[in-house]
Scaffold this active site. Structure first.
Site, mmCIF file in Angstrom:
data_model
loop_
_atom_site.group_PDB
_atom_site.id
_atom_site.type_symbol
_atom_site.label_atom_id
_atom_site.label_comp_id
_atom_site.label_asym_id
_atom_site.label_seq_id
_atom_site.Cartn_x
_atom_site.Cartn_y
_atom_site.Cartn_z
ATOM 1 N N ARG A 45 0.814 -1.220 0.000
ATOM 2 C CA ARG A 45 0.000 0.000 0.000
ATOM 3 C C ARG A 45 0.844 1.266 0.000
ATOM 4 N NH1 ARG A 45 -1.373 -4.068 2.421
ATOM 5 N NH2 ARG A 45 -3.456 -4.958 2.469
ATOM 6 N N THR A 46 1.816 1.325 0.898
ATOM 7 C CA THR A 46 2.543 2.590 1.072
ATOM 8 C C THR A 46 3.405 2.901 -0.146
ATOM 9 O OG1 THR A 46 2.532 2.163 3.444
ATOM 10 C CG2 THR A 46 4.028 3.874 2.650
ATOM 11 N N LYS A 72 24.953 -5.250 0.878
ATOM 12 C CA LYS A 72 26.391 -5.362 0.577
ATOM 13 C C LYS A 72 27.219 -4.599 1.594
ATOM 14 C CE LYS A 72 25.647 -5.648 -4.435
ATOM 15 N NZ LYS A 72 25.931 -4.990 -5.713
ATOM 16 N N ARG A 94 11.514 3.645 3.803
ATOM 17 C CA ARG A 94 10.960 2.714 4.806
ATOM 18 C C ARG A 94 12.080 1.802 5.261
ATOM 19 N NH1 ARG A 94 5.665 -1.095 4.640
ATOM 20 N NH2 ARG A 94 4.744 0.894 5.211
ATOM 21 N N HIS A 122 4.699 6.168 11.368
ATOM 22 C CA HIS A 122 4.249 5.960 9.990
ATOM 23 C C HIS A 122 3.317 7.142 9.694
ATOM 24 C CE1 HIS A 122 3.115 4.195 6.321
ATOM 25 N NE2 HIS A 122 2.760 2.984 6.711
HETATM 26 C C1 NCD Z 1 1.521 -1.030 8.144
HETATM 27 C C2 NCD Z 1 3.019 -0.868 8.200
HETATM 28 O O1 NCD Z 1 3.738 -1.262 7.285
HETATM 29 O O2 NCD Z 1 3.446 -0.334 9.195
HETATM 30 N N1 NCD Z 1 1.002 -1.262 6.876
HETATM 31 C C3 NCD Z 1 0.819 -0.220 6.026
HETATM 32 O O3 NCD Z 1 1.666 0.635 5.855
HETATM 33 N N2 NCD Z 1 -0.363 -0.177 5.391
HETATM 34 C C4 NCD Z 1 1.002 -1.972 9.137
HETATM 35 C C5 NCD Z 1 1.542 -3.363 9.184
HETATM 36 O O4 NCD Z 1 2.504 -3.729 8.526
HETATM 37 O O5 NCD Z 1 0.954 -4.127 9.943
#
Ligand code: NCD
Length: 307
Positions: A45-46, A72, A94, A122
Site C-alpha cells: 500500500r505505502t 552489501k 521505509r 508511519h
Molecule cells: C503497516 C506498516 O507497514 O506499518 N502497513 C501499512 O503501511 N499499510 C502496518 C503493518 O505492517 O501491519
C-alpha cells in the site's frame, strides 16, 4: 505536528480526492520532478500509493527498493546520499529501524518522507486514518473529532501505525483507548496517550462504547508472540462486531492476519450489523490522496516539511 499543519494537510487531501473524481483535469504541480522510493521492508500500500501519488501530480518515480546495497554493507545514509546525488527531488524511505528516516534526512538536502521506520512512526498512515475517520463521521468541516472515542486494538507495542494514528486522532480531539494483552499493550504505552486516553484489557467492553475500532496486525516479524487465546479475546470476530454501536467504523491499515485479529466478513463489511461499516478499502483510497498532499507539501512550496 501542530493541529494547524495537520488540518492543512488534511484539507489538501480533500482537494486531491476531489481531483481524483475529475480524471480529465490532471494535476501537474510536480511536473519535471522526480521522487525516489527506497523501501528496505515489504510494502504494497505505502510504496504503491506514494508512486501513484507522485505520478498523479506529474512527477517521475524511481524505485530503488530492489537495489538494496545495504545488503552489501552500505549504510542507509550512504544509500540515501547516492540516490540524492542522482538528482532526485524527494526520497521516501521505509526501514525496519526506528529512527531511520531521521537518519536519512540528515544525510541529504532533499526532503525525506517517512514511509514507516521500525516500531516508531508511519506519519502518512496516521494522516490517512485521520482523514478517513473524519470523512466517515461527517467531520470534514474543521477536522474536529472531539467527542469521539477510538479503540486501537492488538499489537500496539510493535506498531508504528498505532503511534502515528494516536498522535493524529488526539490532535484532532478524539479520545483514544489502547486495547490488548499486557505483553502487546504494556503500561508504558500510556506515554502515547493524552489525559483523555486509557488502556483497556477487555475488548468486549471497548466495542460497546467506541465510535471506531482500529485493528492492528500482530507483527510477528518484530518479535510479537501471542497466547492461544488471542483470537478469542482480541479478534474483531463477527459476533463481537455485532455489538458495535450504530454508525461505528471498523478500520485496519492492512495487511491483515484474517482469522486471527479480524474476521474476513468484518473486514469487508458484509458481516457487520446494520449501521456499522468497514473503512478498510476507503483507507487505501485515501492513502493515495494523503501522499499527494504530503508530496506537494514537501515539494510544492506550501512549507518545509519532513513528516
Ligand atoms: C503497516 C506498516 O507497514 O506499518 N502497513 C501499512 O503501511 N499499510 C502496518 C503493518 O505492517 O501491519
Amino acid at each position: 505536528m501542530s493541529g494547524d499543519a495537520l488540518r492543512t494537510l488534511l484539507g489538501s487531501t480533500g482537494r486531491m480526492l476531489a481531483h481524483a473524481s475529475h480524471p480529465g483535469e490532471a494535476l501537474e504541480t510536480l511536473a519535471g520532478r522526480t521522487v525516489a522510493t527506497v523501501f528496505f521492508e515489504n510494502s504494497t500500500r505505502t510504496r504503491g500509493s506514494f508512486a501513484l501519488a507522485a505520478q498523479r501530480l506529474g512527477a517521475g518515480v524511481v524505485d530503488f527498493s530492489n537495489a538494496n546495497s545495504t545488503a552489501k554493507g552500505e549504510s542507509l545514509a550512504d544509500t540515501v546520499r547516492t540516490v540524492s546525488a542522482m538528482g532526485v527531488d524527494a526520497i521516501v524511505v521505509r526501514s525496519s529501524r526506528s529512527g531511520a528516516s531521521a537518519c536519512a534526512a540528515a544525510a541529504t538536502e532533499a526532503p525525506v518522507l517517512n514511509g514507516g521506520d521500525g516500531c516508531h512512526e508511519h506519519p502518512t498512515q496516521g494522516l490517512l486514518d485521520a482523514y478517513t475517520l473524519c470523512e466517515a463521521m461527517g467531520r470534514l468541516d474543521g477536522f474536529d473529532l472531539s467527542g469521539l472515542r477510538v479503540a486501537i486494538v492488538g499489537d500496539v507495542l510493535h506498531s508504528r501505525v498505532a503511534r502515528s494514528a494516536a498522535a493524529a486522532l488526539q490532535t484532532l480531539g478524539a479520545a483514544v483507548e489502547l486495547v490488548g494483552p499486557g505483553p502487546l499493550v504494556p503500561e508504558a504505552m500510556r506515554a502515547i496517550l493524552n489525559e483523555h486516553g486509557a488502556i483497556e484489557r477487555d475488548l468486549d467492553a471497548a466495542v460497546e462504547r467506541v465510535d471506531a475500532v482500529m485493528m492492528l496486525r500482530v507483527q510477528f516479524e518484530r518479535g510479537a508472540a501471542v497466547a492461544s487465546t488471542y483470537r478469542e479475546r482480541y479478534a474483531l470476530t463477527r459476533e463481537r462486531a455485532h455489538r458495535l454501536r450504530e454508525g461505528a467504523a471498523v478500520m485496519h491499515p492492512g495487511p491483515m492476519n484474517v482469522g486471527m485479529e479480524i474476521d474476513a466478513e468484518v473486514a469487508d463489511g458484509s458481516g457487520l450489523a446494520s449501521g456499522a461499516r468497514s473503512l478498510v478499502l476507503r483507507q487505501v483510497a485515501v492513502g493515495v490522496a494523503v501522499r499527494m498532499a504530503a508530496l506537494e507539501w514537501c515539494l510544492g512550496g506550501v512549507g518545509a516539511c519532513r513528516p
